[in-house]
Design an enzyme around this catalytic site. Sequence first.
Site, PDB file in Angstrom:
ATOM      1  N   HIS A   1      59.517  65.450  31.337  1.00 15.44           N
ATOM      2  CA  HIS A   1      60.510  66.101  30.475  1.00 15.44           C
ATOM      3  C   HIS A   1      61.246  67.205  31.225  1.00 15.44           C
ATOM      4  CE1 HIS A   1      57.760  69.581  30.027  1.00 15.44           C
ATOM      5  NE2 HIS A   1      56.824  68.662  30.105  1.00 15.44           N
TER       6      HIS A   1
ATOM      7  N   GLY B   1      48.453  74.752  27.412  1.00 14.15           N
ATOM      8  CA  GLY B   1      49.665  74.073  26.946  1.00 14.15           C
ATOM      9  C   GLY B   1      49.330  72.849  26.128  1.00 14.15           C
TER      10      GLY B   1
ATOM     11  N   ARG C   1      67.716  79.121  25.716  1.00  9.73           N
ATOM     12  CA  ARG C   1      68.335  80.110  24.835  1.00  9.73           C
ATOM     13  C   ARG C   1      69.838  80.227  25.091  1.00  9.73           C
ATOM     14  NH1 ARG C   1      63.856  79.428  22.390  1.00  9.73           N
ATOM     15  NH2 ARG C   1      62.043  80.542  23.188  1.00  9.73           N
TER      16      ARG C   1
END
Length: 573
Positions: A18, A195, A421
């Site tokens: 990913h 994680g 962000r």
Amino acid sequence: MTEYLLALKPAIGLYGQHDPSAVLFEDGTPVFGVEEERYTRDKHATETFPEHAIRACLEYRELELADLDRILLPYDPQLRGKIASHYLTDAIRAPGLGRKLSALEGTLVTQARSWFAPTRQIENRLASIGTPVPPIETIPHHRCHAASAFHPSGFDEGVVLTVDAKGEYDSTVVWYAAADRLQRVRTYDHPNSLGLFFAIVTEYLGYRMFNGEGKVMGLAPYGEDNPEIERVFRSLIDTGVDYDVTELTKRWGTGYGVSLLEDAFGRPRNATPGEFDQWEKDLAYTAQKLLEETVVDIAETAVERLNTANVTLAGGVALNCKLNKRVRESPLVDDVFVQPVAHDAGLALGAGWSQLSPAAVDRQTNVYLGPEYDTDEIRSTLETNKISYAEPDDLERYVAERLAAGDLVGWFQGRMEMGPRALGARSILADPRTTASRDRVNRFVKHREEWRPFAPSMLESAAEEYLIDGGPAPFMIDAYDVDPEKTDDLEAVLHPADDSTRPQTVREDQHPRYHRLISEFADITGVPVVLNTSFNDHAEPIVRTPAQALKDFYGMGLDVLVLEDLVVEKDTT
């Protein structure tokens, strides 16, 4: 002669699953960087080679692949052999003889490739872009995370924590860093993975691994201490500096761990993502609490042992801003820097910086590394599509007035941000002063769960006034408590359950136009803050192009779209 390095994070084969990305370094400085998802429009761009991102990096300096001095890969596949027995055991546990044999074959082939031809797959993909392919250098995954955290921190020395699901063989690493070195101090091998632990909780609560962990963090403050939930968790895992979560994580993926939680709690996983009863909120609260307890203990133990009170963090777990707040607030910690592109997309940054001594890297103050579009190009797009627009003489004042009147604004300015962000380049903006503003953005713009909070952008000069122990926080990667006397000014950007917020502070040198806009809003309202959320619809990546911004503008409940110097509004007649 100028040296060009291309650092790229693939999401294929031996190189993770990913967040592929690419970054172009020019004489050691990153000059262009972008995630592949911004081109494919598939969030996280799983199982994807970053061809679009690579081509964009080359086009930025009008280079061919052969013009590059080296290619940097933030993985060393040969290190996978350190946990080869784990992969084999996982394959043997596959149900049924056919699946077992298939899994064993796949594991053996992968291990052979990682040892004898670790870069062949990447070489073949790069050759489709250009030949000859430059020399390829592999760099350990967690070392790249560590370099991404410490090198641009501005610290002379410090503790570095890299925490994610898995590197080649490691899941959490403690480092000591100084101006001339980056030294591994302690390694927590996979599958002892924080994680993966949090990903299992995320899937149990109905969201997806690598995508919903932030939602679980946002849900946690709605929960409360629940002794029974905590008792069950603690019967399955050990927390603290010597943590052990392998009872849940010993099988790759989340299926095994989720099933174990279902049995342990006597409750099935949540089948309605986004809708939660109090018990599920308490579970999120407890999981967040145990994660914080563990990472803070690791950080404090390292600070005492290594005799330095600076801490830097990277890895996907470092996107957890509530966790970062707890580390920052530790009485043993003086200062914290968190890499804003903390997840795997930031590995490309770390790979490039790892080629330099930390002292040679400038302090990171922004992440505006992506593409930009000039006003004439945007004007041509609008006129070609017969879209009416205006060009106000004082754009910042005009937009500030619209925000103060309650309008919702799409804001498209300058170079796109790298990382998860939006920081005033590809943002949706609103008045931060009322809950009605928050609810409207959630319901009609972002099309997401109404309990989820938003974040503010504020002038850096106002941070001490609005935030408890506030200071520069330019990346929306840390959480702060808000001064109780200022909460009425920020109703739309507070977490409803605990009055915390995840701010971006803005200086003029970081983004001049965005700084002017917030200053004009302050002049009108007395509040030097705007609500800022990423410019994308639910479950899609942040917009990259003016055309994508226009598409979302007309598909969302936005009132105004600002594209560089131009303003587009919806026809209300």
